[in-house]
Design a protein around this motif. Sequence first.
Motif, PDB file in Angstrom:
ATOM      1  N   LYS A   1     108.292  36.195  -2.118  1.00 14.12           N
ATOM      2  CA  LYS A   1     108.383  37.651  -1.943  1.00 14.12           C
ATOM      3  C   LYS A   1     107.022  38.314  -2.061  1.00 14.12           C
ATOM      4  O   LYS A   1     106.730  39.287  -1.380  1.00 14.12           O
ATOM      5  N   LYS A   2     106.208  37.791  -2.974  1.00 12.20           N
ATOM      6  CA  LYS A   2     104.861  38.347  -3.121  1.00 12.20           C
ATOM      7  C   LYS A   2     104.121  38.249  -1.782  1.00 12.20           C
ATOM      8  O   LYS A   2     103.487  39.199  -1.333  1.00 12.20           O
ATOM      9  N   MET A   3     104.202  37.086  -1.166  1.00 11.02           N
ATOM     10  CA  MET A   3     103.509  36.903   0.105  1.00 11.02           C
ATOM     11  C   MET A   3     104.077  37.837   1.176  1.00 11.02           C
ATOM     12  O   MET A   3     103.344  38.453   1.937  1.00 11.02           O
ATOM     13  N   THR A   4     105.399  37.951   1.203  1.00  6.11           N
ATOM     14  CA  THR A   4     106.036  38.836   2.183  1.00  6.11           C
ATOM     15  C   THR A   4     105.582  40.279   1.986  1.00  6.11           C
ATOM     16  O   THR A   4     105.270  40.985   2.942  1.00  6.11           O
ATOM     17  N   LYS A   5     105.515  40.679   0.728  1.00  3.90           N
ATOM     18  CA  LYS A   5     105.098  42.043   0.404  1.00  3.90           C
ATOM     19  C   LYS A   5     103.669  42.283   0.892  1.00  3.90           C
ATOM     20  O   LYS A   5     103.376  43.312   1.519  1.00  3.90           O
ATOM     21  N   GLU A   6     102.783  41.328   0.621  1.00  2.00           N
ATOM     22  CA  GLU A   6     101.387  41.498   1.047  1.00  2.00           C
ATOM     23  C   GLU A   6     101.276  41.544   2.569  1.00  2.00           C
ATOM     24  O   GLU A   6     100.501  42.324   3.122  1.00  2.00           O
ATOM     25  N   VAL A   7     102.031  40.682   3.232  1.00  2.00           N
ATOM     26  CA  VAL A   7     101.977  40.649   4.693  1.00  2.00           C
ATOM     27  C   VAL A   7     102.466  41.982   5.268  1.00  2.00           C
ATOM     28  O   VAL A   7     101.885  42.523   6.209  1.00  2.00           O
ATOM     29  N   GLU A   8     103.494  42.537   4.644  1.00  2.00           N
ATOM     30  CA  GLU A   8     103.988  43.849   5.089  1.00  2.00           C
ATOM     31  C   GLU A   8     102.935  44.918   4.872  1.00  2.00           C
ATOM     32  O   GLU A   8     102.641  45.713   5.757  1.00  2.00           O
ATOM     33  N   GLU A   9     102.344  44.909   3.671  1.00  4.21           N
ATOM     34  CA  GLU A   9     101.388  45.965   3.342  1.00  4.21           C
ATOM     35  C   GLU A   9     100.092  45.842   4.128  1.00  4.21           C
ATOM     36  O   GLU A   9      99.561  46.829   4.620  1.00  4.21           O
ATOM     37  N   MET A  10      99.578  44.616   4.249  1.00  4.41           N
ATOM     38  CA  MET A  10      98.257  44.474   4.872  1.00  4.41           C
ATOM     39  C   MET A  10      98.328  44.414   6.399  1.00  4.41           C
ATOM     40  O   MET A  10      97.449  44.895   7.085  1.00  4.41           O
ATOM     41  N   PHE A  11      99.374  43.789   6.913  1.00  3.86           N
ATOM     42  CA  PHE A  11      99.399  43.566   8.363  1.00  3.86           C
ATOM     43  C   PHE A  11     100.573  44.259   9.066  1.00  3.86           C
ATOM     44  O   PHE A  11     100.736  44.126  10.279  1.00  3.86           O
ATOM     45  N   GLY A  12     101.394  44.952   8.296  1.00  2.20           N
ATOM     46  CA  GLY A  12     102.522  45.666   8.890  1.00  2.20           C
ATOM     47  C   GLY A  12     103.489  44.765   9.625  1.00  2.20           C
ATOM     48  O   GLY A  12     104.047  45.144  10.661  1.00  2.20           O
ATOM     49  N   TYR A  13     103.696  43.576   9.080  1.00  6.73           N
ATOM     50  CA  TYR A  13     104.563  42.619   9.764  1.00  6.73           C
ATOM     51  C   TYR A  13     105.699  42.174   8.852  1.00  6.73           C
ATOM     52  O   TYR A  13     105.490  41.910   7.669  1.00  6.73           O
TER      53      TYR A  13
END
Lengths: 137, 280
Positions: free
Chosen positions: B241-253
Amino acid sequence: MADFEPKIVGILCNWCSYAGADLAGTSRLKYPENIRIIKVPCSGRVNPLFIIKCFQQEGIDGVLVSGCHPGDCHYTTGNYYARRKFALMNKMLDFMGIEKGRVQFSWVSGGEGAKWAKVVEKVVADIKKLGPFTKFK
Amino acid sequence: MIEDLKEKAKELLTSKKVDVVIGYEAGTYKDYASPSFAKTAKDVDRFVWNKNCVNNLAIYITKAKGKVGIIAKGCDVKSIIGIIQENQINREDVVIIGIACDGVEIDGEKADKCNFCDVHTPKIYDILIGDKIESKESSQDKYKEVAEIENKSPEERWKYWKDTLSKCIRCYACRQVCPLCYCDKCFVDTTVPQWIPMSVNEDNNMMFHMIRAYHMASRCIGCGECQRACPMNIPLNILSKKMTKEVEEMFGYTPGVDIEAKPAIQDFNKKEDPDKEFIM
Ligand code: SF4
Ligand code: SF4
Ligand code: SF4
Ligand code: FES
């Protein structure tokens, strides 16, 4: 910790950062000797496992990864992909509790010998402050 | 629902549209369902659909031969989307029998992921079983456990993970069960070079888990199967989830949503990707 001399692995792309480090040398710029350089074709070649592998080596206290500035990659886009990977790696290391500064990233061009010297100075100073890295050994 | 499901599955097999339909049958134990592989219409009679149908069957589509029909809940469909995005199967080679699902249960309790479900009706399907169910925005914070760890100091985080991951016996069930972990040769298995020493200890476990989570970044769709498979009750979902959260925040994906999109890790944004914040 005053006499602690860290060992740092530098993972540098062949076309910019390695040339930058070379220029620092040929220009006879002084910078700390704590860095050991590994040349890779492109920052896009840097697998995060390389960073993990560095830390398994006895005595390695930090890692610096360096490539061409965005827009200048010899392979056009290698560093754009790399940048995303580094950003994620950075967040991951932080989340696991690895101190900020153990792994650092820079863009250094072939003409930036002076910047290279500064970057190494900063990384060495940061890691001296953090002390030896004893995890993963 | 189950009659409709069986009928559709039989039709696919008798018309030879697919070579196998992957579904669920009653498990050996009460309250469990097992994966079931029907190659003939008769095999389909074993199929069940109930709250115990937790398994994400998408794990099998990269392993099956020929055309595959698959019974898939909304969350499972997310992983099928990922597998297609990553060119592991062609869309034409899979018939998705989507199920309108309002939740499954693990040991009699609602599965955690179902509290945050945004795909009660799957995003894509060829056949839909059951009536469409609307998904409401969840009132709970899906990144609560992630935030709890983020709020700790680096030393506390290190200690937390070291303690938590020291239990890992490196059985790799978490990898084995993940529909997106399809590599023939996994980094943990190579010996030249040996990326992570084989012996099970805290440090090696930490390294394994860092890279596993990193490899799941922009790919994990949160089906929860890794955590369910883990014999040591390691909270693997926090790392993913941490990785998913970062990917959402940084790359909007967000993974598992758009079959046409490029996964964030295979893509870049020249102008907007983080740069100066962490690169000298
Ligand atoms: S997450 Fe949604 S689709 Fe998946 S099992 Fe739970 S309710 Fe069903
Ligand atoms: S399933 Fe659990 S014990 Fe096994 S390798 Fe994964 S985290 Fe470790
Ligand atoms: S990492 Fe776990 S939650 Fe994510 S897709 Fe794989 S099995 Fe599902
Ligand atoms: S060649 Fe220098 S980053 Fe690609």
